[in-house]
Scaffold this active site. Structure first.
Site, PDB file in Angstrom:
ATOM      1  N   GLU A  97      42.168 170.741  43.375  1.00  0.00           N
ATOM      2  CA  GLU A  97      41.237 169.731  42.882  1.00  0.00           C
ATOM      3  C   GLU A  97      40.477 170.270  41.662  1.00  0.00           C
ATOM      4  OE1 GLU A  97      36.990 167.671  44.181  1.00  0.00           O
ATOM      5  OE2 GLU A  97      38.241 168.601  45.715  1.00  0.00           O
ATOM      6  N   ASP A 112      37.795 170.596  47.697  1.00  0.00           N
ATOM      7  CA  ASP A 112      36.467 171.151  47.952  1.00  0.00           C
ATOM      8  C   ASP A 112      35.989 170.818  49.357  1.00  0.00           C
ATOM      9  OD1 ASP A 112      36.533 172.057  45.397  1.00  0.00           O
ATOM     10  OD2 ASP A 112      35.225 170.505  44.552  1.00  0.00           O
ATOM     11  N   ASP A 147      33.518 169.321  50.596  1.00  0.00           N
ATOM     12  CA  ASP A 147      32.441 168.329  50.563  1.00  0.00           C
ATOM     13  C   ASP A 147      33.040 166.955  50.809  1.00  0.00           C
ATOM     14  OD1 ASP A 147      33.787 167.805  48.247  1.00  0.00           O
ATOM     15  OD2 ASP A 147      32.143 168.295  46.873  1.00  0.00           O
ATOM     16  N   ASP A 154      33.588 164.445  48.730  1.00  0.00           N
ATOM     17  CA  ASP A 154      34.612 164.071  47.757  1.00  0.00           C
ATOM     18  C   ASP A 154      35.924 164.803  48.036  1.00  0.00           C
ATOM     19  OD1 ASP A 154      33.171 162.225  46.313  1.00  0.00           O
ATOM     20  OD2 ASP A 154      32.237 163.738  45.034  1.00  0.00           O
TER      21      ASP A 154
END
Length: 694
Positions: free
Chosen positions: A473, A546, A548, A550
Site C-alpha cells: 500500500e 497498513d 489502520d 484504511d
C-alpha cells in the site's frame, strides 16, 4: 455372510437378497460412507414419493445413538393385504422381493424416485436388523427382519437391538398386530441397523450431507416438512425444513453473488412414446408402446459473478452427473441466446463470433426438475438420466420460456434481458481476449514480455513455489520495502490508495481499472473463467496494508478482487495477509546491556506486556511508538516484523474469509441501500468517539 440357520422355505426369497449381500456395490455404489448414505435415502425417498403423490406432508428422520436410523411418515402406509402371486403380505413383498413395489404400474405413482423396486429390499438385505410398523385400517401392523429374513426378535429389554435372539418364521410369515390407531390414521415407520459385516469399519453417516439433502428435498417438494433429529453426539441436534416457494427459493439459496436478473421460472411439458416390457396377466413380459408425459420446471437467474451453479433432478432424485435433461437445457439455452445475439449483433458489437456454452453459463444459478413415469437411469444409483426423449422436451420448454421473457414488453423484463445479453457478450469477448493473450504468451516468456507494469519490482528467481508477490500500500511503503526485501524471491507491486470496488463494477470496468489490471497482469494467470492456476508467476500473494482502518478497507477490496476473479488462488491457499505490528516497545536495560525491542499486535497484547514490565520493575521508553503505516518503519524494522521469513507472521486467507469480505462489501458498498442503513443504525450504539479518527 447370511445366517446359517435359514429355513428352506425362504431360499427362493433370499436368493435375490443374497446376491445383494455378495455384491452390494451393484445396488448402492460402495460399502463406505457413500453407500451408507445411499441406503438412508432409499428409505426416505419412498416417503417423499408418497408426498409427491399428495399423500402426507411430514417426514421425520431420527439418527439414534445406537447407530440405527428411523424414518417416519404419515402417508398411506405400505399395503398389508396378501399379494396374490406370492401369497405374502404387501409388507413382506416390499422388503424381501427385488423389483417389487407400486412403482411399475401406472396406478400408484405418476412419478417417483424409486423406479427399480429394489430400494427397501436392498436396505433390508444389508441391515443386521430392520423393523417396520404400518398404520392402516385402524390397526398397527409390525414385522421384523434379520439380514433379509422375516422373523421375531426377543427384545428382553425395552430397547430393541440387533444383538437380541432372533427366531425365523418356519411354516408361515406373520404380520403382527401390535396396536390400534384412530380410523383414518395411516403411515409407516421403519428403523434399521446397517450390517457391520457389509459396511466398512470407517463408514459413517454424513450429518451435514443428510441435512443438506433434506433441505434440498424440501425445496423440491413445496409444502413438505422434513425434520431431522441426530442423537449420536454429545448434544442432540434438531432441524426442520419447509419451503413453500419451491425451486425459486432454492435458486436464491444457492446464489452467492448479486443478481443481474430476478429468478425466472420456466415451466412446460411434453409427451412422448416409448416401448417398454410390461408384465401380462399370464406372467410374460410383453413389449408395449406407452404414451408418457414429461413435466419440466426450471428456475434460473444470472448473477454478477462467473461461477456456474446448476442442480438437476428427476422426480426429486438428484442427478449430479447430468443426463438428457441437462443436455436439453444447455442446448436450448445456447441455441436461443446465440440466435438473439446474432439478431442484435450491431447493438451489442458482437461481430461474427459465436457464443459458446461457457459464455452463457457464466454467473448462472439454475435448478432444473423433470417429472415423468419410469425414467431410464444409468445404474441403480440414479446419477445420470438416460431417457432420450427428455432432451428435446426440455430444450423446447427452455426456448419457449426464454422467448416469452425476451419478447415481453414489461419494463423490468426488457431491462433484465438487455443485461443478460450484455453479460454473455462480455463473457464471449473476455474468452476470446484471454485465448489471444494465451497464444501471445506462448510465443514470449515473461522476461521477454514488455507488457509487465513498470512499477513492478520483480524478483530474480524463476521458481514459482519459492517466489512471493507482495502487494504494498503506497509508494512510501514501497521505498522501505525495497530495502527490506530479499530480492532473490520477493517481488513488490505498489498500489495507490483504494482499488476499484469490484463488487459493483462490471467485468469491463474491472479490466479497465489500472490497479486491478496491473495485479491480474503481474500474476499472469488471467481472470474469471479463463484463470489458469498453473500459469501463475508467484507461489504466494501477500497483501501488505497498513494497520489502520484504511488498510483494512484496502485489504478487503483486494480480497474481493481475488475472490471474484482469481478464486483458485484463494482455494489453493496462496493468498496471505501480512500482519504488521501496532506498537514498538523498547525495554531499557541497565548498564551496558543493549536495549530490547518487543513488537505487539493489538491493544490487549500491549496492555498485557506493559503490566508484566511494571510488575518486573522494568523501564521502557515513553511514549510508545504506534505504527499507523508501513512507511513509518525503517527497513530493518519492516524486514524483522513483516517480510523476513524467520520472524514474520502471515495469515493465510481461506475461502470463508474471502466470502466474508465479499459479503461485507456487498453490504457496505453494494447497490442495496436498505441493509446498509439497518447495519449502520444497529451498530451506532456501540460506536465511541475514541474509535473514530477525527
Amino acid at each position: 455372510m447370511a445366517s446359517a440357520d435359514y429355513s428352506a422355505r425362504h431360499l427362493s426369497v433370499l436368493e435375490g437378497l443374497e446376491a445383494v449381500r455378495k455384491r452390494p456395490g451393484m445396488y448402492i455404489g460402495s460399502t463406505d460412507s457413500r453407500g451408507l448414505m445411499h441406503c438412508v435415502w432409499e428409505i426416505i425417498d419412498n416417503s417423499v414419493d408418497e408426498a409427491l403423490g399428495g399423500h402426507g406432508s411430514e417426514i421425520e428422520i431420527q439418527l439414534h445413538a445406537d447407530s440405527s436410523v428411523e424414518v417416519r411418515d404419515r402417508a398411506r402406509g405400505i399395503p398389508v393385504d396378501i399379494e396374490p402371486k406370492t401369497g405374502l403380505s404387501g409388507v413382506e413383498v416390499v422388503f424381501t422381493k427385488l423389483h417389487a413395489g407400486g412403482k411399475f404400474g401406472s396406478g400408484s405413482y405418476a412419478a417417483s424416485g424409486g423406479l427399480h423396486g429394489v430400494g427397501a429390499s436392498v436396505v433390508n438385505a444389508l441391515s443386521e436388523r430392520l423393523d417396520v410398523e404400518v398404520d392402516r385400517d385402524g390397526k398397527t401392523y409390525a414385522m421384523s427382519f434379520h439380514r433379509g429374513e422375516p422373523g421375531v426378535f426377543d427384545d428382553s429389554g425395552s430397547t430393541p437391538t440387533p444383538d437380541a435372539p432372533f427366531t425365523p418364521f418356519e411354516n408361515g410369515s406373520e404380520l403382527r398386530i401390535v396396536g390400534k390407531v384412530k380410523r383414518g390414521v395411516t403411515g409407516t415407520r421403519i428403523r434399521y441397523w446397517a450390517d457391520r459385516q457389509i459396511f466398512s469399519s470407517t463408514a459413517r453417516f454424513q450429518t451435514e450431507e443428510l441435512f443438506d439433502r433434506a433441505r434440498q428435498t424440501a425445496f423440491l417438494v413445496p409444502g413438505l416438512s422434513i425434520g431431522i433429529t441426530d442423537e449420536r453426539g454429545d448434544e442432540v441436534r434438531r432441524d426442520a425444513f419447509r419451503f413453500d416457494g419451491g425451486i425459486a427459493e432454492f435458486v436464491e439459496h444457492l446464489a452467492t453473488d448479486s443478481g443481474v436478473t430476478e429468478t425466472w421460472r420456466l415451466q412446460g411439458s411434453g409427451s412422448f412414446t416409448e416401448t417398454v416390457p410390461v408384465l401380462s396377466p399370464q406372467g410374460a413380459m410383453v413389449p408395449t408402446e406407452l404414451s408418457r408425459e414429461c413435466e419440466v420446471d426450471l428456475a434460473l437467474r444470472w448473477g454478477t459473478g462467473y461461477e456456474t451453479t446448476f442442480r438437476s433432478f428427476v422426480n426429486i432424485i438428484a442427478t449430479p452427473k447430468g443426463g438428457t435433461h441437462q443436455a436439453g437445457f444447455e442446448a436450448g439455452l445456447l441455441k436461443f441466446l446465440r440466435q438473439t445475439v446474432e439478431a442484435n449483433a450491431r447493438r451489442l458489437k458482437a461481430g461474427t463470433d459465436k457464443l459458446e456454452k461457457d459464455d452463457v453459463l457464466a454467473g448462472l444459478t439454475a435448478v432444473l426438475t423433470v417429472r415423468l413415469p419410469e425414467p431410464q437411469f444409468e445404474g441403480q444409483t440414479k446419477e445420470i438420466l438416460g431417457t432420450p426423449a427428455v432432451r428435446n422436451i426440455v430444450s423446447q420448454v427452455v426456448t419457449k420460456g426464454l422467448k416469452e421473457r425476451f419478447e415481453s414488453t414489461k419494463r423490468d423484463d426488457k431491462a433484465q434481458t438487455a443485461l443478460v445479453l450484455d453479460k454473455v457478450v462480455a463473457e464471449m469477448k473476455s474468452r476470446i481476449s484471454a485465448r489471444a493473450h494465451k497464444e501471445t504468451q506462448r510465443r514470449k516468456n515473461a522476461l521477454e514480455s514488455s507488457s509487465l507494469p513498470a512499477k513492478l519490482v520483480d524478483c530474480r528467481s524463476n521458481d514459482v513455489a519459492l517466489s512471493e508477490l507482495m502487494i504494498v500500500e503506497g509508494d512510501s511503503a514501497l521505498g522501505t520495502a525495497k530495502l527490506a526485501r530479499n530480492s532473490e524471491f520477493q517481488a513488490l507491486l505498489p498500489i495507490r490508495g483504494k482499488i476499484l470496488n469490484v463488487q459493483k463494477a462490471s467485468v469491463s470496468d474491472m479490466l479497465g481499472n489500472t490497479e486491478c489490471a496491473s495485479i491480474i497482469q503481474v500474476i499472469g494467470a488471467g481472470s474469471g473463467r479463463s484463470f489458469d492456476l498453473s500459469t501463475a508467476r508467484y507461489g504466494k500473494i501477500i497483501l501488505m496494508s497498513d494497520a489502520d482502518v484504511d488498510g483494512a478497507h484496502i485489504r478487503t477490496l483486494l480480497l474481493t478482487l481475488f475472490f471474484r476473479y482469481m478464486r483458485p488462488l484463494v482455494e489453493d491457499g496462496r493468498v496471505y495477509a501480512a500482519v504488521p505490528p501496532l506498537h514498538r516497545v523498547v525495554i531499557m536495560n541497565p548498564g551496558t546491556k543493549p536495549n530490547e525491542t518487543i513488537y505487539t499486535y493489538s491493544e490487549a497484547e500491549l496492555h498485557t506486556l506493559l503490566a508484566q514490565l511494571d510488575k518486573a520493575k522494568k523501564r521502557y521508553q515513553d511514549p510508545i511508538q504506534r505504527y499507523k503505516g508501513l512507511g513509518e518503519m525503517d527497513a530493518d524494522q519492516l524486514a524483522t516484523t513483516t517480510m523476513d521469513k524467520r520472524h514474520r507472521t502471515l495469515r493465510r486467507v481461506g475461502v470463508s474469509d474471502a466470502e466474508r469480505a465479499e459479503r461485507t462489501f456487498d453490504l457496505l458498498m453494494g447497490d442495496d441501500v436498505a441493509p446498509r442503513k439497518e447495519f449502520i443504525i444497529a451498530g451506532s450504539e456501540g460506536m465511541s468517539r475514541e474509535r473514530i479518527d477525527t
